[in-house]
Design a protein around this motif. Structure first.
Motif, PDB file in Angstrom:
ATOM      1  N   ALA A  96       0.845  -1.204   0.000  1.00 49.77           N
ATOM      2  CA  ALA A  96       0.000   0.000   0.000  1.00 49.77           C
ATOM      3  C   ALA A  96       0.880   1.255   0.000  1.00 49.77           C
ATOM      4  O   ALA A  96       0.611   2.207  -0.737  1.00 49.77           O
ATOM      5  CB  ALA A  96      -0.923  -0.013   1.213  1.00 49.77           C
ATOM      6  N   GLU A  97       1.935   1.225   0.802  1.00 45.94           N
ATOM      7  CA  GLU A  97       2.849   2.376   0.863  1.00 45.94           C
ATOM      8  C   GLU A  97       3.548   2.600  -0.473  1.00 45.94           C
ATOM      9  O   GLU A  97       3.681   3.729  -0.941  1.00 45.94           O
ATOM     10  CB  GLU A  97       3.934   2.150   1.932  1.00 45.94           C
ATOM     11  N   ALA A 100       1.102   4.114  -2.987  1.00 43.16           N
ATOM     12  CA  ALA A 100       0.867   5.539  -2.695  1.00 43.16           C
ATOM     13  C   ALA A 100       2.080   6.369  -3.119  1.00 43.16           C
ATOM     14  O   ALA A 100       1.937   7.455  -3.694  1.00 43.16           O
ATOM     15  CB  ALA A 100       0.573   5.725  -1.213  1.00 43.16           C
ATOM     16  N   SER A 101       3.273   5.817  -2.875  1.00 48.05           N
ATOM     17  CA  SER A 101       4.476   6.562  -3.217  1.00 48.05           C
ATOM     18  C   SER A 101       4.653   6.688  -4.731  1.00 48.05           C
ATOM     19  O   SER A 101       5.067   7.732  -5.230  1.00 48.05           O
ATOM     20  CB  SER A 101       5.669   5.864  -2.537  1.00 48.05           C
ATOM     21  N   GLY A 104       0.573   8.217  -6.057  1.00 44.24           N
ATOM     22  CA  GLY A 104      -0.164   9.251  -5.332  1.00 44.24           C
ATOM     23  C   GLY A 104      -1.210   8.680  -4.407  1.00 44.24           C
ATOM     24  O   GLY A 104      -1.299   9.045  -3.249  1.00 44.24           O
ATOM     25  N   SER A 105      -2.040   7.737  -4.942  1.00 48.85           N
ATOM     26  CA  SER A 105      -3.062   7.087  -4.113  1.00 48.85           C
ATOM     27  C   SER A 105      -3.476   5.785  -4.791  1.00 48.85           C
ATOM     28  O   SER A 105      -3.164   5.559  -5.964  1.00 48.85           O
ATOM     29  CB  SER A 105      -4.287   7.988  -3.970  1.00 48.85           C
ATOM     30  N   PHE A 106      -4.194   4.948  -4.047  1.00 51.01           N
ATOM     31  CA  PHE A 106      -4.678   3.681  -4.600  1.00 51.01           C
ATOM     32  C   PHE A 106      -5.663   3.942  -5.746  1.00 51.01           C
ATOM     33  O   PHE A 106      -5.619   3.268  -6.772  1.00 51.01           O
ATOM     34  CB  PHE A 106      -5.333   2.859  -3.483  1.00 51.01           C
ATOM     35  N   SER A 108      -5.723   6.574  -7.780  1.00 52.86           N
ATOM     36  CA  SER A 108      -4.989   7.015  -8.979  1.00 52.86           C
ATOM     37  C   SER A 108      -4.293   5.844  -9.643  1.00 52.86           C
ATOM     38  O   SER A 108      -4.206   5.771 -10.869  1.00 52.86           O
ATOM     39  CB  SER A 108      -3.917   8.047  -8.654  1.00 52.86           C
TER      40      SER A 108
END
Ligand code: MN
Length: 196
Positions: A96-97, A100-101, A104-106, A108
């Motif tokens: 998940a990290e 996001a990295s 930007g987000s799950f 996106s």
């Protein structure tokens, strides 16, 4: 001597309905994938490839052997990443990290993944992979190609060959791709990521 076998699905043929119908699973796994397994076993007989693992064959072969071995690796990873009883609708922890990295987000990430799957011209696969440094990337692979051929570690894939969705969605590839998130087994994808 390598002799490849058709994988057993970790769910019943109707276990992914209504996202993927029993009929699609029966043709896709029982006819298409079984055909690739049968072809590869015949093609590698008496060649240097019969001593290699599937991934090594995908990395080192060309032509018909590359096409059939690539399709087996692609489909094994595809079928094994789905579940009939989804426990979580999004990844957790390190994966998940990393998502996001990189994106930007799950949400996106899902949007870009679907867009690259919908926009792939002709037959192929859209993949989420990790590069040598662990960074996540989305790639489009045509026909039987697999990200291991580019030195990437594949994690998640959606099949955009018409045989994957035509019985259920006809020409509506974007609708099919959008629905697949409901059956992804994020525990499987997290394990693939942790093994890097
Ligand atoms: Mn397929």
């Amino acid at each position: 001597m390598s002799k490849f076998e058709l994988i057993t699905l970790p769910y019943a043929a109707d276990g992914l309905e209504p996202v993927i119908s029993r009929s699609t699973i029966e043709f896709h796994h029982g006819k298409h994938l079984a055909g690739y397994v049968n072809n590869l076993n015949n093609l590698i007989q008496g060649t240097e490839f019969q001593e290699l693992s599937l991934e090594e064959i995908v990395k080192k072969s060309e032509g018909a052997i590359s096409n059939n071995s690539g399709q087996i690796l692609n489909h094994n990873m595809y079928f094994e990443q789905f579940t009939s009883k989804s426990e979580k609708s999004a990844p957790t922890g390190k994966l998940a990290e990393a998502i996001a990295s990189a994106f930007g987000s799950f949400d996106s990430f899902k949007e870009e993944f679907q867009k690259k799957g919908a926009g792939l011209f002709g037959s192929g696969w859209v993949w989420l992979s990790a590069d040598a440094g662990g960074k996540l990337v989305i790639t489009q692979e045509t026909n039987a190609a697999n990200p291991v051929q580019k030195g990437l570690r594949p994690l998640l894939t959606f099949d955009v060959w018409e045989h994957a969705y035509y019985l259920d969605y006809q020409n509506r590839r974007p609708d099919h791709l959008a629905s697949l998130w409901k059956i992804v087994d994020w525990n499987v994808i997290e394990k693939r990521y942790e093994k890097l």
